[in-house]
Every structure is written in structure tokens, then in C-alpha cells.
Design a protein around this motif. Structure first.
Motif, PDB file in Angstrom:
ATOM      1  N   ARG A   8       0.838  -1.200   0.000  1.00 26.24           N
ATOM      2  CA  ARG A   8       0.000   0.000   0.000  1.00 26.24           C
ATOM      3  C   ARG A   8       0.875   1.253   0.000  1.00 26.24           C
ATOM      4  NH1 ARG A   8      -5.326  -1.067   0.921  1.00 26.24           N
ATOM      5  NH2 ARG A   8      -5.773  -3.055   1.899  1.00 26.24           N
ATOM      6  N   GLU A   9       1.981   1.195   0.713  1.00 26.36           N
ATOM      7  CA  GLU A   9       2.879   2.344   0.787  1.00 26.36           C
ATOM      8  C   GLU A   9       3.871   2.306  -0.370  1.00 26.36           C
ATOM      9  OE1 GLU A   9       4.925  -1.033   2.672  1.00 26.36           O
ATOM     10  OE2 GLU A   9       2.944  -0.202   3.045  1.00 26.36           O
ATOM     11  N   ALA A  10       4.396   3.464  -0.695  1.00 26.16           N
ATOM     12  CA  ALA A  10       5.380   3.555  -1.777  1.00 26.16           C
ATOM     13  C   ALA A  10       6.654   2.818  -1.380  1.00 26.16           C
ATOM     14  CB  ALA A  10       5.686   5.018  -2.074  1.00 26.16           C
ATOM     15  N   GLY A  11       7.226   2.130  -2.329  1.00 26.67           N
ATOM     16  CA  GLY A  11       8.493   1.436  -2.099  1.00 26.67           C
ATOM     17  C   GLY A  11       9.654   2.360  -2.403  1.00 26.67           C
ATOM     18  N   GLU A  12      10.815   1.764  -2.537  1.00 25.15           N
ATOM     19  CA  GLU A  12      11.995   2.556  -2.879  1.00 25.15           C
ATOM     20  C   GLU A  12      11.824   3.158  -4.263  1.00 25.15           C
ATOM     21  OE1 GLU A  12      15.540   0.294  -4.180  1.00 25.15           O
ATOM     22  OE2 GLU A  12      14.390  -1.458  -3.576  1.00 25.15           O
ATOM     23  N   GLU A  13      12.513   4.230  -4.534  1.00 32.70           N
ATOM     24  CA  GLU A  13      12.476   4.879  -5.837  1.00 32.70           C
ATOM     25  C   GLU A  13      13.885   4.899  -6.400  1.00 32.70           C
ATOM     26  OE1 GLU A  13      10.322   8.516  -6.011  1.00 32.70           O
ATOM     27  OE2 GLU A  13       8.518   7.595  -5.210  1.00 32.70           O
ATOM     28  N   PRO A  14      14.320   3.766  -6.966  1.00 38.61           N
ATOM     29  CA  PRO A  14      15.707   3.668  -7.413  1.00 38.61           C
ATOM     30  C   PRO A  14      16.022   4.552  -8.613  1.00 38.61           C
ATOM     31  CG  PRO A  14      14.500   1.720  -8.050  1.00 38.61           C
ATOM     32  CD  PRO A  14      13.579   2.544  -7.198  1.00 38.61           C
ATOM     33  N   LYS A  15      17.285   4.908  -8.690  1.00 42.70           N
ATOM     34  CA  LYS A  15      17.805   5.724  -9.782  1.00 42.70           C
ATOM     35  C   LYS A  15      19.171   5.158 -10.147  1.00 42.70           C
ATOM     36  CE  LYS A  15      18.625  10.491 -11.075  1.00 42.70           C
ATOM     37  NZ  LYS A  15      18.588  11.895 -10.686  1.00 42.70           N
ATOM     38  N   VAL A  16      19.492   5.163 -11.430  1.00 35.85           N
ATOM     39  CA  VAL A  16      20.799   4.701 -11.892  1.00 35.85           C
ATOM     40  C   VAL A  16      21.468   5.810 -12.685  1.00 35.85           C
ATOM     41  CG1 VAL A  16      20.105   2.277 -11.974  1.00 35.85           C
ATOM     42  CG2 VAL A  16      19.876   3.679 -14.022  1.00 35.85           C
ATOM     43  N   GLY A  17      22.782   5.737 -12.791  1.00 33.97           N
ATOM     44  CA  GLY A  17      23.500   6.666 -13.655  1.00 33.97           C
ATOM     45  C   GLY A  17      23.183   6.318 -15.099  1.00 33.97           C
ATOM     46  N   PHE A  18      22.669   7.260 -15.844  1.00 32.86           N
ATOM     47  CA  PHE A  18      22.283   6.986 -17.226  1.00 32.86           C
ATOM     48  C   PHE A  18      22.507   8.221 -18.064  1.00 32.86           C
ATOM     49  CE2 PHE A  18      18.876   7.144 -20.523  1.00 32.86           C
ATOM     50  CZ  PHE A  18      19.338   6.110 -21.312  1.00 32.86           C
ATOM     51  N   LYS A  19      23.178   8.022 -19.191  1.00 31.20           N
ATOM     52  CA  LYS A  19      23.356   9.096 -20.162  1.00 31.20           C
ATOM     53  C   LYS A  19      22.607   8.693 -21.418  1.00 31.20           C
ATOM     54  CE  LYS A  19      26.602  11.884 -22.633  1.00 31.20           C
ATOM     55  NZ  LYS A  19      27.826  11.914 -23.374  1.00 31.20           N
ATOM     56  N   LYS A  20      21.655   9.493 -21.800  1.00 28.46           N
ATOM     57  CA  LYS A  20      20.826   9.217 -22.975  1.00 28.46           C
ATOM     58  C   LYS A  20      21.731   9.065 -24.204  1.00 28.46           C
ATOM     59  CE  LYS A  20      18.199  12.354 -25.314  1.00 28.46           C
ATOM     60  NZ  LYS A  20      17.147  13.344 -25.488  1.00 28.46           N
ATOM     61  N   PRO A  21      21.566   7.947 -24.942  1.00 24.76           N
ATOM     62  CA  PRO A  21      22.411   7.762 -26.128  1.00 24.76           C
ATOM     63  C   PRO A  21      22.026   8.723 -27.244  1.00 24.76           C
ATOM     64  CG  PRO A  21      20.799   6.005 -25.971  1.00 24.76           C
ATOM     65  CD  PRO A  21      20.650   6.837 -24.735  1.00 24.76           C
ATOM     66  N   ALA A  22      22.993   9.058 -28.080  1.00 24.34           N
ATOM     67  CA  ALA A  22      22.702   9.871 -29.258  1.00 24.34           C
ATOM     68  C   ALA A  22      21.760   9.087 -30.166  1.00 24.34           C
ATOM     69  CB  ALA A  22      23.997  10.205 -29.993  1.00 24.34           C
ATOM     70  N   ALA A  23      20.865   9.780 -30.836  1.00 25.44           N
ATOM     71  CA  ALA A  23      19.885   9.125 -31.711  1.00 25.44           C
ATOM     72  C   ALA A  23      20.568   8.237 -32.750  1.00 25.44           C
ATOM     73  CB  ALA A  23      19.008  10.167 -32.383  1.00 25.44           C
ATOM     74  N   LYS A  24      21.706   8.684 -33.282  1.00 28.58           N
ATOM     75  CA  LYS A  24      22.381   7.894 -34.321  1.00 28.58           C
ATOM     76  C   LYS A  24      23.051   6.640 -33.769  1.00 28.58           C
ATOM     77  CE  LYS A  24      26.600  10.606 -34.183  1.00 28.58           C
ATOM     78  NZ  LYS A  24      27.509  11.468 -34.896  1.00 28.58           N
ATOM     79  N   ALA A  25      23.205   6.548 -32.436  1.00 29.49           N
ATOM     80  CA  ALA A  25      23.800   5.353 -31.826  1.00 29.49           C
ATOM     81  C   ALA A  25      22.820   4.187 -31.806  1.00 29.49           C
ATOM     82  CB  ALA A  25      24.273   5.664 -30.409  1.00 29.49           C
ATOM     83  N   LEU A  26      21.528   4.478 -31.860  1.00 27.44           N
ATOM     84  CA  LEU A  26      20.495   3.442 -31.867  1.00 27.44           C
ATOM     85  C   LEU A  26      20.197   3.104 -33.324  1.00 27.44           C
ATOM     86  CD1 LEU A  26      18.230   4.889 -29.030  1.00 27.44           C
ATOM     87  CD2 LEU A  26      20.043   3.173 -28.845  1.00 27.44           C
TER      88      LEU A  26
END
Length: 167
Positions: A8-26
Motif C-alpha cells: 500500500r505504501e510507496a516502495g523505494e524509488e531507485p535511480k541509476v546513472g544513465f546518459k541518454k544515447p545519441a539518436a544515431k547510436a540506436l
């Protein structure tokens, strides 16, 4: 079989180090992916992706219609987030092993946020290969690294035919 745990209560709110890839990398687009995958429009969740030696990064499609019918049906989890991770892992198998596989098991799936909480942010699947492709760990994150869902030790069973992408 599975064991579920709801809170019922909110759990942890995890976060990771992330750098959005350039569009041309995908470099892998939606058309070759869904030329192999059999999913209908509601579950064509990958817009584009990149497959590396031991990982996959995929951008979630932004033009998805309703997840269920009726569109406002109550849900306990976000099935498209799980499918997003499954398809990204499967993409690694197609590109690196020329095999298509279906889900067989996973050790754990955790849903931290609903995709609607992303608002104007894009979602990415980050999948790491374990045991040379026998298992996968993955997270769905937004552009700031907030984690929406994760899977641990996702395993598959291969279909017999060879599968490749038409790039």
C-alpha cells in the motif's frame, strides 16, 4: 508459478546513472524488429535499439495506443514495461546468436513506477547479458535514470529456426 507482493505504501524509488544515447547510436529501427517479431501495434514497444557485445539499449516507442480495452481498465502492473525488457533481451539473441526465443522464467520482476509517470520523458530499456546469453538483467529507465521496472535473471527457450534482422 509465481509469488507476488503488493504494498500500500510507496516502495523505494531507485535511480541509476544513465546518459541518454545519441539518436544515431540506436541503429536498429522498428521495421526490421517487427519484421521478425510477431507483436501487434499495442506491443510494438521498441522504436529503435543498439545491440552491443554484452548489452542492449532500446528506446520505447512513443506512439503506442491503449494498453488494454477499455483504455482506462485497472491494472496491477505495467505489462508493456515487462514486454519492453523481454523484447530488448530477445533482440540481443537475434542479433548475436541468430535465434529467436520465448520467455521461460525470471527470478524477479519489480515495478517501481507506471509509464504514465514519465510524462514528457522518453523511456529506455537497459539490458545486460549474463552467462553468455543464458540469462538477462534489465531496467526500464527515463532520461534522468529513474527506474520504472526491472527484471533479474530473465531466461528464454530458443525456437528451432534461425532468425536474423533485415537491416
Amino acid at each position: 508459478t509465481a509469488r507476488g507482493r503488493l504494498r500500500r505504501e510507496a516502495g523505494e524509488e531507485p535511480k541509476v546513472g544513465f546518459k541518454k544515447p545519441a539518436a544515431k547510436a540506436l541503429t536498429i529501427g522498428k521495421q526490421p524488429i517487427y519484421g521478425v517479431y510477431f507483436h501487434g501495434p499495442a506491443y510494438q514497444v521498441i522504436e529503435k535499439a543498439a545491440v552491443e557485445e554484452g548489452s542492449v539499449v532500446a528506446l520505447m516507442a512513443s506512439d503506442l495506443g491503449p494498453n488494454a480495452s477499455p483504455a482506462d481498465a485497472a491494472t496491477v502492473t505495467s505489462p508493456r514495461l515487462l514486454e519492453f525488457l523481454f523484447q530488448a533481451a530477445g533482440l540481443w539473441l537475434i542479433v548475436r546468436r541468430e535465434t529467436m526465443a520465448l520467455p521461460t522464467s525470471l527470478a524477479k520482476a519489480v515495478f517501481h513506477r507506471a509509464p504514465e509517470e514519465a510524462q514528457d520523458k522518453r523511456l529506455y530499456a537497459l539490458v545486460e547479458v549474463r552467462e553468455e546469453g543464458a540469462a538477462f538483467d534489465g531496467k526500464v529507465v527515463d532520461e534522468k535514470g529513474l527506474v520504472y521496472a526491472e527484471v533479474v535473471a530473465y531466461r528464454t527457450v530458443a525456437l528451432p529456426e534461425r532468425r536474423t534482422l533485415a537491416l
